[in-house]
Design a protein around this motif. Structure first.
Motif, PDB file in Angstrom:
ATOM      1  N   VAL A   1     -17.693  70.047 -11.150  1.00 35.75           N
ATOM      2  CA  VAL A   1     -18.768  69.073 -10.990  1.00 35.75           C
ATOM      3  C   VAL A   1     -18.215  67.722 -10.547  1.00 35.75           C
ATOM      4  N   THR A   2     -17.131  67.261 -11.172  1.00 34.92           N
ATOM      5  CA  THR A   2     -16.561  65.959 -10.832  1.00 34.92           C
ATOM      6  C   THR A   2     -16.051  65.941  -9.403  1.00 34.92           C
ATOM      7  N   ASN A   3     -15.552  67.075  -8.923  1.00 34.20           N
ATOM      8  CA  ASN A   3     -14.977  67.156  -7.579  1.00 34.20           C
ATOM      9  C   ASN A   3     -15.988  67.521  -6.511  1.00 34.20           C
TER      10      ASN A   3
ATOM     11  N   GLN B   1     -18.348  57.557 -10.843  1.00 32.04           N
ATOM     12  CA  GLN B   1     -19.774  57.772 -11.070  1.00 32.04           C
ATOM     13  C   GLN B   1     -20.027  58.841 -12.125  1.00 32.04           C
ATOM     14  N   HIS B   2     -19.134  59.821 -12.206  1.00 31.25           N
ATOM     15  CA  HIS B   2     -19.296  60.906 -13.174  1.00 31.25           C
ATOM     16  C   HIS B   2     -18.758  60.542 -14.551  1.00 31.25           C
TER      17      HIS B   2
ATOM     18  N   PHE C   1      -1.976  57.047 -21.059  1.00 32.59           N
ATOM     19  CA  PHE C   1      -1.265  56.452 -19.923  1.00 32.59           C
ATOM     20  C   PHE C   1      -2.083  55.249 -19.454  1.00 32.59           C
ATOM     21  N   ASP C   2      -1.563  54.510 -18.457  1.00 25.03           N
ATOM     22  CA  ASP C   2      -2.169  53.229 -18.081  1.00 25.03           C
ATOM     23  C   ASP C   2      -3.045  53.288 -16.838  1.00 25.03           C
ATOM     24  N   TYR C   3      -2.742  54.182 -15.923  1.00 23.62           N
ATOM     25  CA  TYR C   3      -3.524  54.245 -14.690  1.00 23.62           C
ATOM     26  C   TYR C   3      -3.508  55.666 -14.131  1.00 23.62           C
ATOM     27  N   PHE C   4      -4.566  55.996 -13.405  1.00 24.26           N
ATOM     28  CA  PHE C   4      -4.765  57.331 -12.857  1.00 24.26           C
ATOM     29  C   PHE C   4      -4.899  57.190 -11.337  1.00 24.26           C
ATOM     30  N   PRO C   5      -3.809  57.397 -10.559  1.00 28.01           N
ATOM     31  CA  PRO C   5      -3.889  57.257  -9.102  1.00 28.01           C
ATOM     32  C   PRO C   5      -4.780  58.339  -8.488  1.00 28.01           C
ATOM     33  N   ARG C   6      -5.730  57.899  -7.654  1.00 27.06           N
ATOM     34  CA  ARG C   6      -6.648  58.814  -6.988  1.00 27.06           C
ATOM     35  C   ARG C   6      -6.754  58.468  -5.514  1.00 27.06           C
ATOM     36  N   GLY C   7      -7.002  59.473  -4.686  1.00 26.48           N
ATOM     37  CA  GLY C   7      -7.238  59.216  -3.278  1.00 26.48           C
ATOM     38  C   GLY C   7      -8.459  58.338  -3.110  1.00 26.48           C
ATOM     39  N   ILE C   8      -8.490  57.529  -2.032  1.00 21.97           N
ATOM     40  CA  ILE C   8      -9.628  56.623  -1.860  1.00 21.97           C
ATOM     41  C   ILE C   8     -10.933  57.393  -1.645  1.00 21.97           C
ATOM     42  N   ASN C   9     -10.824  58.658  -1.293  1.00 19.81           N
ATOM     43  CA  ASN C   9     -12.036  59.484  -1.161  1.00 19.81           C
ATOM     44  C   ASN C   9     -12.486  60.063  -2.499  1.00 19.81           C
ATOM     45  N   GLU C  10     -11.703  59.861  -3.541  1.00 23.33           N
ATOM     46  CA  GLU C  10     -11.998  60.455  -4.845  1.00 23.33           C
ATOM     47  C   GLU C  10     -12.431  59.438  -5.896  1.00 23.33           C
ATOM     48  N   ALA C  11     -11.772  58.270  -5.907  1.00 20.86           N
ATOM     49  CA  ALA C  11     -11.867  57.361  -7.056  1.00 20.86           C
ATOM     50  C   ALA C  11     -13.298  56.946  -7.378  1.00 20.86           C
ATOM     51  N   TRP C  12     -14.050  56.464  -6.378  1.00 27.39           N
ATOM     52  CA  TRP C  12     -15.395  55.943  -6.654  1.00 27.39           C
ATOM     53  C   TRP C  12     -16.373  57.056  -7.017  1.00 27.39           C
ATOM     54  N   VAL C  13     -16.183  58.220  -6.393  1.00 30.84           N
ATOM     55  CA  VAL C  13     -17.036  59.365  -6.730  1.00 30.84           C
ATOM     56  C   VAL C  13     -16.799  59.781  -8.174  1.00 30.84           C
ATOM     57  N   GLU C  14     -15.545  59.864  -8.577  1.00 32.91           N
ATOM     58  CA  GLU C  14     -15.226  60.282  -9.940  1.00 32.91           C
ATOM     59  C   GLU C  14     -15.687  59.246 -10.962  1.00 32.91           C
TER      60      GLU C  14
END
Length: 305
Positions: A45-47, A203-204, A188-201
């Motif tokens: 669902v998140t992806n 929202q969930h 952990f302190d940060y979760f690196p995500r692709g720019i096509n992923e971060a904003w979508v994720e």
């Protein structure tokens, strides 16, 4: 009855042979037009929103060669980790095509179609962080300062080794969905995500106290490919021919730049004004088409049709 058939064959051998050949021809034609069933991984669902891009791109590639045979794409009904997905494809169980970031190891186990599906956009990584930590990240000016913090990643992701090879501290888990509560609970302190992923994720996971960090981006070569089983050369060649045709006729770029999830990112100017920390990726194959500019995304190209 048997005798009659034997005599008929002897008396009208030419006629019977013609009939048999016609039947064989009809059966062969039916076999050639049988739909190719292509099973792909189940989408979480998140992806789902950005994963749909890969489904649309695979559909586009196969449709370019539909004259060879019809096709039907089906989703697996099994929930699998990335490591299990790769193993299933390698063994020829459950799956026919997957999309994932490449590495030398993956290319030794699976058959890659070396056309970057996201034009390398996954190599631009922004961070999901806890909202209260923004001041801490805003003060980071160098990669060495970032190395004092811990990143969260999937156990089987190529990104994990890339980050580690560049001296970054990484905490891992097998299950993707666990990374969000782990971030919130300060594992952990940060979760690196692709720019096509971060904003979508984001929202969930709006109920969590996380945000997209606005000042830093990691950049490294991170092409995502379609992969098939090593013995399935026919499917690999068909997908490659379809992708090349889509690049030539412009339909690849129209899908990439026009895909709603991508367009939203471009509209946000997600990379503007950020500090860029460039990392090396020692796990790329020498066959990676790095020097073909038509295959790669650049922030300046976002206004292309």
């Amino acid at each position: 009855m048997h005798f009659y058939l034997i005599e008929l064959f002897r008396a009208r051998g030419v006629l019977v042979c013609v009939v048999v050949l016609c039947l064989f021809s009809i059966q062969s034609e039916g076999a050639e037009t049988k739909s190719r069933q292509v099973v792909i991984p189940r989408v979480d669902v998140t992806n789902a929103e950005h994963a749909n891009y890969f489904v649309e791109l695979l559909t586009l590639a196969l449709s370019k060669t539909v004259s060879e045979s019809p096709f039907k794409i089906n989703h697996s009904n099994k929930e699998m980790s990335q490591g299990r997905i790769i193993s299933a494809l390698e063994q020829g169980v459950e799956l026919d095509v997957i999309w994932t970031m490449t590495s030398k190891q993956r290319e030794s186990r699976l058959l890659p179609i070396r056309i970057p599906l996201l034009k390398g956009m996954m190599g631009y990584r922004v961070f999901l962080i806890r909202a209260e930590d923004q001041i801490k990240f805003s003060g980071i000016q160098t990669l060495d300062q970032l190395k004092r913090l811990r990143a969260g990643q999937g156990t089987h992701w190529p990104d994990t080794k890339i980050l580690q090879s560049n001296g970054l501290d990484v905490v891992t888990t097998v299950k993707f969905e666990l990374l969000f509560p782990m971030l919130e609970s300060e594992r952990f302190d940060y979760f690196p995500r692709g720019i096509n992923e971060a904003w979508v994720e984001l929202q969930h996971h709006g109920e969590k106290r996380i945000m997209v960090e606005p000042t830093i981006v990691l950049k490294y070569h991170a092409p995502m490919y379609f992969f098939v089983q090593r013995s399935d050369n026919a499917l690999a060649e068909r997908i490659e021919r379809g992708l090349i045709q889509a690049i030539k006729d412009g339909s690849f770029d129209r899908l990439f730049y026009g895909f709603p999830g991508h367009q939203a990112i471009f509209n946000q100017e997600a990379l503007r004004g950020r500090k860029i920390f460039e990392l090396s990726n020692p796990y790329l194959s020498e066959a990676t088409p790095i020097n073909n500019p038509d295959l790669w995304f650049t922030p300046e190209a976002v206004n292309r049709p």
